[in-house]
Structure formats: C-alpha cells, structure tokens
Design a protein around this motif. Structure first.
Motif, PDB file in Angstrom:
ATOM      1  N   ILE A 272       0.818  -1.237  -0.228  1.00 41.27           N
ATOM      2  CA  ILE A 272      -0.138  -0.219  -0.136  1.00 41.27           C
ATOM      3  C   ILE A 272       0.663   1.166   0.175  1.00 41.27           C
ATOM      4  N   GLY A 273       2.208   1.066   0.820  1.00 40.03           N
ATOM      5  CA  GLY A 273       2.913   2.345   0.677  1.00 40.03           C
ATOM      6  C   GLY A 273       3.616   2.393   0.196  1.00 40.03           C
ATOM      7  N   LEU A 274       4.225   1.194  -0.905  1.00 40.55           N
ATOM      8  CA  LEU A 274       4.812   1.678  -2.383  1.00 40.55           C
ATOM      9  C   LEU A 274       4.136   2.316  -3.390  1.00 40.55           C
ATOM     10  N   ALA A 275       2.510   1.668  -3.416  1.00 44.09           N
ATOM     11  CA  ALA A 275       1.422   2.240  -4.334  1.00 44.09           C
ATOM     12  C   ALA A 275       1.456   4.412  -4.540  1.00 44.09           C
ATOM     13  N   ALA A 276       1.352   3.444  -3.272  1.00 41.35           N
ATOM     14  CA  ALA A 276       0.677   5.291  -2.815  1.00 41.35           C
ATOM     15  C   ALA A 276       1.732   6.555  -2.868  1.00 41.35           C
ATOM     16  N   LEU A 277       3.650   6.156  -2.464  1.00 43.84           N
ATOM     17  CA  LEU A 277       4.783   6.873  -2.833  1.00 43.84           C
ATOM     18  C   LEU A 277       4.666   6.975  -4.492  1.00 43.84           C
ATOM     19  N   GLY A 278       4.021   6.019  -5.438  1.00 45.01           N
ATOM     20  CA  GLY A 278       3.850   5.696  -7.230  1.00 45.01           C
ATOM     21  C   GLY A 278       3.107   6.959  -7.377  1.00 45.01           C
TER      22      GLY A 278
ATOM     23  N   TYR B  85      -6.156  -3.922 -12.454  1.00 46.04           N
ATOM     24  CA  TYR B  85      -4.152  -3.735 -13.047  1.00 46.04           C
ATOM     25  C   TYR B  85      -4.671  -3.797 -14.972  1.00 46.04           C
ATOM     26  N   LEU B  86      -5.372  -4.670 -15.275  1.00 46.76           N
ATOM     27  CA  LEU B  86      -5.561  -4.697 -16.790  1.00 46.76           C
ATOM     28  C   LEU B  86      -5.444  -3.603 -16.927  1.00 46.76           C
ATOM     29  N   GLN B  87      -6.241  -2.051 -16.466  1.00 46.78           N
ATOM     30  CA  GLN B  87      -6.800  -0.906 -17.660  1.00 46.78           C
ATOM     31  C   GLN B  87      -5.287   0.148 -18.178  1.00 46.78           C
ATOM     32  N   PRO B  88      -4.176   0.319 -17.435  1.00 44.12           N
ATOM     33  CA  PRO B  88      -2.802   0.878 -17.853  1.00 44.12           C
ATOM     34  C   PRO B  88      -2.339   0.081 -18.763  1.00 44.12           C
ATOM     35  N   LEU B  89      -2.200  -1.477 -18.844  1.00 48.47           N
ATOM     36  CA  LEU B  89      -1.992  -1.759 -20.224  1.00 48.47           C
ATOM     37  C   LEU B  89      -2.444  -1.647 -21.317  1.00 48.47           C
ATOM     38  N   PHE B  90      -3.794  -1.307 -21.246  1.00 47.85           N
ATOM     39  CA  PHE B  90      -4.749  -1.104 -22.242  1.00 47.85           C
ATOM     40  C   PHE B  90      -4.690   0.224 -22.938  1.00 47.85           C
TER      41      PHE B  90
ATOM     42  N   GLY C 198       4.416   4.104 -12.303  1.00 47.74           N
ATOM     43  CA  GLY C 198       2.957   2.841 -12.376  1.00 47.74           C
ATOM     44  C   GLY C 198       3.510   1.437 -12.363  1.00 47.74           C
ATOM     45  N   LEU C 199       5.314   1.340 -12.427  1.00 50.32           N
ATOM     46  CA  LEU C 199       6.267   0.748 -11.926  1.00 50.32           C
ATOM     47  C   LEU C 199       5.750   0.216 -10.412  1.00 50.32           C
ATOM     48  N   ALA C 200       5.565   1.596  -9.851  1.00 51.13           N
ATOM     49  CA  ALA C 200       6.112   1.952  -8.106  1.00 51.13           C
ATOM     50  C   ALA C 200       4.349   2.030  -7.531  1.00 51.13           C
ATOM     51  N   ILE C 201       3.317   1.051  -8.894  1.00 51.74           N
ATOM     52  CA  ILE C 201       2.147   1.220  -7.970  1.00 51.74           C
ATOM     53  C   ILE C 201       1.504   0.181  -8.698  1.00 51.74           C
ATOM     54  N   PHE C 202       1.950  -0.849  -9.850  1.00 49.98           N
ATOM     55  CA  PHE C 202       1.539  -1.936 -10.154  1.00 49.98           C
ATOM     56  C   PHE C 202       3.000  -3.257  -9.225  1.00 49.98           C
ATOM     57  N   THR C 203       3.717  -2.809  -8.523  1.00 47.19           N
ATOM     58  CA  THR C 203       4.282  -3.328  -7.743  1.00 47.19           C
ATOM     59  C   THR C 203       3.954  -3.547  -6.417  1.00 47.19           C
ATOM     60  N   GLY C 204       3.349  -2.342  -6.016  1.00 40.19           N
ATOM     61  CA  GLY C 204       2.764  -2.315  -4.512  1.00 40.19           C
ATOM     62  C   GLY C 204       1.734  -2.965  -4.974  1.00 40.19           C
ATOM     63  N   LEU C 205       0.626  -3.276  -5.646  1.00 37.79           N
ATOM     64  CA  LEU C 205      -0.373  -4.278  -6.015  1.00 37.79           C
ATOM     65  C   LEU C 205      -0.065  -5.757  -5.465  1.00 37.79           C
ATOM     66  N   GLY C 206       1.041  -5.769  -6.178  1.00 43.71           N
ATOM     67  CA  GLY C 206       2.305  -7.259  -6.230  1.00 43.71           C
ATOM     68  C   GLY C 206       1.718  -7.800  -5.136  1.00 43.71           C
ATOM     69  N   LEU C 207       2.777  -6.679  -3.888  1.00 41.78           N
ATOM     70  CA  LEU C 207       2.757  -6.978  -2.509  1.00 41.78           C
ATOM     71  C   LEU C 207       1.826  -7.249  -2.210  1.00 41.78           C
TER      72      LEU C 207
ATOM     73  N   ILE D  11      -1.657  -8.333  -2.910  1.00 42.11           N
ATOM     74  CA  ILE D  11      -1.606 -10.028  -3.896  1.00 42.11           C
ATOM     75  C   ILE D  11      -0.987 -11.312  -2.978  1.00 42.11           C
ATOM     76  N   LEU D  12       0.557 -10.921  -3.301  1.00 40.61           N
ATOM     77  CA  LEU D  12       1.372 -11.608  -2.585  1.00 40.61           C
ATOM     78  C   LEU D  12       0.934 -11.918  -1.023  1.00 40.61           C
ATOM     79  N   ALA D  13       0.636 -10.876  -0.245  1.00 37.64           N
ATOM     80  CA  ALA D  13       0.608 -10.635   0.742  1.00 37.64           C
ATOM     81  C   ALA D  13      -0.936 -11.466   1.490  1.00 37.64           C
ATOM     82  N   GLU D  14      -2.460 -11.543   0.622  1.00 36.05           N
ATOM     83  CA  GLU D  14      -3.586 -11.803   0.866  1.00 36.05           C
ATOM     84  C   GLU D  14      -2.979 -13.513   0.635  1.00 36.05           C
ATOM     85  N   LEU D  15      -2.241 -13.910  -0.537  1.00 31.86           N
ATOM     86  CA  LEU D  15      -2.050 -15.627  -0.723  1.00 31.86           C
ATOM     87  C   LEU D  15      -1.591 -15.455   0.324  1.00 31.86           C
ATOM     88  N   ARG D  16      -0.338 -15.274   1.003  1.00 29.93           N
ATOM     89  CA  ARG D  16       0.485 -16.238   2.113  1.00 29.93           C
ATOM     90  C   ARG D  16      -1.070 -16.504   3.264  1.00 29.93           C
TER      91      ARG D  16
END
Length: 295
Positions: free
Chosen positions: A117-123, A240-245, A267-276, A278-283
């Motif tokens: 959340i923090g990384l995406a917010a910084l982005g 997450y798919l929106q910016p790719l389009f 965008g990379l910061a936001i996407f990386t934050g989203l990935g973290l 999602i990873l947290a929820e999978l764990r």
C-alpha cells in the motif's frame, strides 16, 4: 478482463468527447441514458422492483459512491490530465479497497500488505507531483481529482456485497443508476447551459453513445454479476489491466499522448505495490471479507 478493457477505453473516448462536451453534461448524459435503457431492460425481463427500504438506502449509497461521485471526479479530472495518467491512477482502487478493509476491521493488518500500500501510494504521489498542485486547472489537479474518485470507487466495492446478492444484476444496475442520476443531475444542468447541441458533430455523438453503452451499461452489469460470484478484492484487482490497454492504445489514437518517464516510474511503483498486496493475501490464504448478505 472485458470490464477493465471497456473501463480503460473510457479514458480514450473521454479525451475525444471532452473538448466538445462539458464534463458535467457528459456524466449526466451517461447516467441518465443508462438509467433509461436499464429501466426498459428490467421491465422487459420482468425484473423485480425493490421495495425494502434498507435495500433502497444501500442502493442509493452505491449509486452516489460508485457512479455519481466516482465518474464526476474522474471526468473532471480527465479534462485536466492525460489518458495514460488517468488509467494508471485507476489502479489505486485495489490498494484503497485493501486499506479500507483493514481500517474497518474486515482484514487483519499485514506488514507485507502495508508495504505494498505504501509503495503504491508513493507512486501515486510522485505521479501527482504535490509540489505542482495549485488552484489553477492543471495536470496535477486533474490527477488529484481522479485519485479522490478512486477512493469513492473502492468504498463502492467494499459496500456492494451488502445488496448485490439479493437481486439480478440488471435490477441492481437500474437502481444504482437511478440513484446516481440524482447525484449528477445538478452538475449536468449547470454544464448544459454552455452546451450547444447543434454545434456537436455526429462523430462526437457516436462517442457519447459508445460511452453510455459500453463503459457504463455493460461494465456495471458485468461488475455486479462478478460481485455476486467472487470477492470485491478479486474484482478490484483486475483493474490492473487498465493501464496496459491505455498505454498501448492511447499514443496511437490521441495527439499529444506519450508514455513519459515519470508515468513509467510511478506506474511500476503502483504495480509493484499491488503485487505485494496480492502476495500478502495469498500468504494469508484469504480474500477481503465482505459484508454478509443477511436480512
């Protein structure tokens, strides 16, 4: 996936329409047009009419949050920023959804999740450029309006499951649009004063029709259908798919649009934050708890 591609196309279609169509008028045409069409579809399919006062109140909240506030802020923001920036900022919705779930006690706190959340917010902050925000209409202010609209949309996701399981998607979509129309009508009436219908070309009207049908009626129907079957978190993550389009198509069809270094880094910061996140929820082996559909 289809929902996010259609939502992403709104940023591009909106850039064609907004130079000729006031943002408030476009939101009003969009919501009122969708309300009329959904009313006819619900009546033709003999969908139920909602009579429960608590459900009507919930549908009113959904309409004001997810459509009236979200789309008004988005289109007013889009008028000041670029389609690529707007679509990157839309990807903050899952982050706000997770943060909201933690704050209201539906989701336990997680260091990895908060890091994301923090990384995406910084982005997001970097893309907005707080040093450039002023009272003058500029790109930074447009970005800020879009972020505020995404907060409203995240709240819509968190609250939606309280009612969407009770009725068919068409019925829910109609009532949500109906209540949203009360929220956008004042802006529309003011905006239409400066609107000269005779001066608008047929091509612009076609784009307006596209916006009413695809990024409005079709997307909200599919979103509600999805929310009846999976968690609000899973639905939000597909944003997450929106910016790719947008990043791929906007530079090809819009003059002056380009993918800047600032937008790429943010965008990379936001996407990386989203990935973290999602990873947290999978764990945790869980999704965001949603409000039970009870009586």
């Amino acid at each position: 996936m289809v929902v996010q591609l259609l939502f992403a196309s709104l940023a591009i279609a909106g850039r064609f329409v907004l130079p000729h169509f006031p943002a408030g008028a476009l939101v009003c045409f969009r919501v009122l047009g969708a309300t009329a069409v959904l009313f006819l579809i619900n009546a033709a399919t003999r969908g139920p009419w909602v009579r429960d006062r608590r459900d009507l109140l919930r549908l009113a909240v959904l309409g004001l949050l997810g459509i009236a506030a979200n789309q008004t802020l988005f289109l007013y923001g889009l008028r000041q920023t670029t389609a690529i920036n707007a679509t990157i900022l839309v990807t903050t919705v899952p982050v706000f959804t997770v943060l909201g779930a933690v704050l209201i006690g539906r989701e336990p706190p997680s260091a990895l999740k908060f890091a994301g959340i923090g990384l995406a917010a910084l982005g997001t902050i970097y893309l907005i450029g707080p040093d450039r925000i002023s009272l003058a209409p500029d790109v930074a202010l447009g970005n800020a309006l879009i972020v505020l609209g995404m907060v409203c949309y995240a709240a819509y996701f968190l609250y939606a499951r309280a009612v969407v399981g009770r009725y068919q998607p068409i019925t829910v979509s109609f009532y949500v649009m109906l209540f949203a129309s009360f929220g956008v009508l004042p802006f529309g009436l003011v905006a239409t004063r400066s609107l000269q219908l005779s001066a608008i070309s047929g091509a612009v009207w076609l784009w307006v029709g596209y916006i009413v049908i695809f990024p409005t009626i079709v997307t909200y129907l599919l979103n509600i259908w999805a929310l009846q079957r999976v968690s609000s978190n899973l639905v939000a993550v597909y944003i997450y798919l929106q910016p790719l389009f947008a990043a791929a198509v906007a530079p090809l069809v819009l003059q002056g649009e380009r993918l800047t270094t600032r937008a790429v880094v943010a965008g990379l910061a936001i996407f990386t934050g989203l990935g973290l996140v999602i990873l947290a929820e999978l764990r945790q082996h869980r999704e965001i708890p949603v409000e039970p559909v009870g009586e």
